[in-house]
Design an enzyme around this catalytic site. Structure first.
Site, PDB file in Angstrom:
ATOM      1  N   ASP A 137       0.776  -1.237   0.000  1.00 17.03           N
ATOM      2  CA  ASP A 137       0.000   0.000   0.000  1.00 17.03           C
ATOM      3  C   ASP A 137       0.814   1.297   0.000  1.00 17.03           C
ATOM      4  O   ASP A 137       0.503   2.218  -0.741  1.00 17.03           O
ATOM      5  CB  ASP A 137      -0.972  -0.011   1.188  1.00 17.03           C
ATOM      6  CG  ASP A 137      -1.959   1.141   1.149  1.00 17.03           C
ATOM      7  OD1 ASP A 137      -2.400   1.497   0.038  1.00 17.03           O
ATOM      8  OD2 ASP A 137      -2.303   1.671   2.211  1.00 17.03           O
TER       9      ASP A 137
ATOM     10  N   CYS B  59     -14.924   5.752   5.084  1.00 21.89           N
ATOM     11  CA  CYS B  59     -16.327   5.591   4.680  1.00 21.89           C
ATOM     12  C   CYS B  59     -16.443   4.269   3.933  1.00 21.89           C
ATOM     13  O   CYS B  59     -15.715   4.041   2.962  1.00 21.89           O
ATOM     14  CB  CYS B  59     -16.764   6.761   3.787  1.00 21.89           C
ATOM     15  SG  CYS B  59     -18.450   6.622   3.145  1.00 21.89           S
TER      16      CYS B  59
END
Length: 393
Positions: A145, A252
């Site tokens: 990542d 989210c």
């Protein structure tokens, strides 16, 4: 091909190596292993350039700074010949959006409810990479990542899943709930077939987005994304996104949770990827009192720790302002005098939503007169909008 020829022996050795790698990956807790070539995403440079030209990366300047390496694995490491893509399931054991029904709590993205996945996956990737080297020799590099690697298109090319209309990777076995890691190697491994797009006409992820962050299918404008705004964005949350933000205080999951392929998702079995009870819908009242030491202690080992106490409290204050819960007023009022401007500004906005008008005028007069930060002053001076009256005053 005749048995016993060098070609047959090579293919047999390749199958045995792959079987050994698959077994080792499974023993380490990975959900799948697949292989692709470094030249398998020729369309990536143009798509990345389009994304950057449109400014959709927001303040993530590092994306532009690493563009060449990000767009082409061979620029990142010219010696790479094969790329192993690993997935690790982090599927939740309950509805990930329960917080939306209770404005007194804060919503934390599923991936951040447990130990930092970077720490978990990187160690396992290194172990698998060591196993690969012991079988093939050569060199390896491990990425999770943070490096300039376009893992999602590489994973799609490797057959680990496909990039859905929300731009995240979707798997027929894991839905949308899994992490990606990669191992670059100088070894020549047989690549897997790429995965095809199974989204069809479904637009559930697009319509679920509370801030319309998708200008069209398969395109994300990070500047409108609540994951970006609550995690990567350092300054005040833009006013237009505060009410839609609701009580989402870190990330989210709406677009991920809406994906129909989640019916095949599995609950995470890795103990370190199971949610901490205190990070599932934590009460805002408990979070607003955190000082720096308390924040660091509570989020030790969590990815949340990386955004720092000030940015996190900014998010919690927006949620408090959206809650309509006047019992939070004393804590919000205290934070209106915090040392961090981004906290004071968010507190000013929250007080504008929670305090009766007469009380708000008195507080504004007292605190604004002593304020020196322009952003915070603008919060105190901002006129009330129609949205501010959605909450009974």
């Amino acid at each position: 091909m005749t048995a016993g020829t060098p070609e047959a022996a090579s293919r047999s050795a390749g199958r045995k190596l792959r079987a050994a790698l698959d077994a080792k990956a499974q023993s380490l807790g990975f959900s799948s292993l697949s292989v692709t070539r470094p030249d398998a995403i020729p369309e990536a440079p143009a798509r990345l350039r389009q994304f950057l030209d449109a400014g959709c990366h927001g303040s993530m300047a590092w994306m532009a700074e690493t563009e060449d390496r990000r767009a082409d694995p061979c620029v990142l490491w010219p010696e790479v010949r094969s790329i192993l893509i690993l997935t690790m399931n982090y599927g939740p054991d309950r509805d990930p959006l329960t917080h939306l029904a209770d404005p007194s709590v804060g919503g934390i993205s599923v991936y951040a409810r447990h130990r930092d996945y970077h720490d978990i996956i990187k160690g396992k990737l290194k172990e698998l990479a060591g196993f690969l080297v012991s079988r093939t020799g050569g060199d390896v590099k491990v990425f999770v990542d943070t490096a300039p690697v376009m893992e999602k298109p590489l994973a799609a090319a490797a057959g680990a899943g496909w990039q859905g209309k929300h731009t995240n990777l979707v798997s027929r076995q894991l839905g949308s709930w899994f992490f990606l890691g990669s191992i670059f190697t100088t070894a020549e491994l047989d690549p897997d077939a790429s995965e095809v797009d199974h989204c069809g006409s479904c637009k559930a992820c697009l319509t679920a987005c509370p801030t319309d962050a998708f200008p069209e299918a398969y395109r994300l404008d990070a500047r409108r994304c609540l994951s970006y705004l609550t995690i990567e964005h350092a300054g005040p949350i833009p006013h237009e996104f505060r009410q839609p933000m609701g009580n989402r205080i870190y990330g989210c999951d709406d677009c991920l949770a809406a994906c129909p392929w989640n019916k095949f998702a599995q609950v995470a079995q890795e103990a370190k990827l199971q949610a901490r009870a205190d990070l599932v819908d934590p009460p805002l009242a408990d979070l607003l009192h955190l000082d720096d030491a308390g924040f660091r202690q509570k989020f030790s080992g969590s990815p949340i720790k990386r955004i720092g106490r000030d940015r996190f409290l900014r998010n919690c204050l927006i949620a408090a302002g959206n809650s309509g819960d006047r019992s939070l007023i004393p804590e919000v009022l205290r934070l209106a005098s915090d040392t961090a401007p981004v906290v004071r500004g968010a507190a000013a906005w929250a007080l504008g939503r929670l305090l009766p008008v007469a009380e708000l005028d008195a507080v504004r007069e007292r605190l604004a007169s002593a304020e020196t930060d322009d952003d915070v002053l603008s919060e105190w001076q901002a006129p009330l909008t129609t949205a501010d009256f959605d909450i009974p005053r």
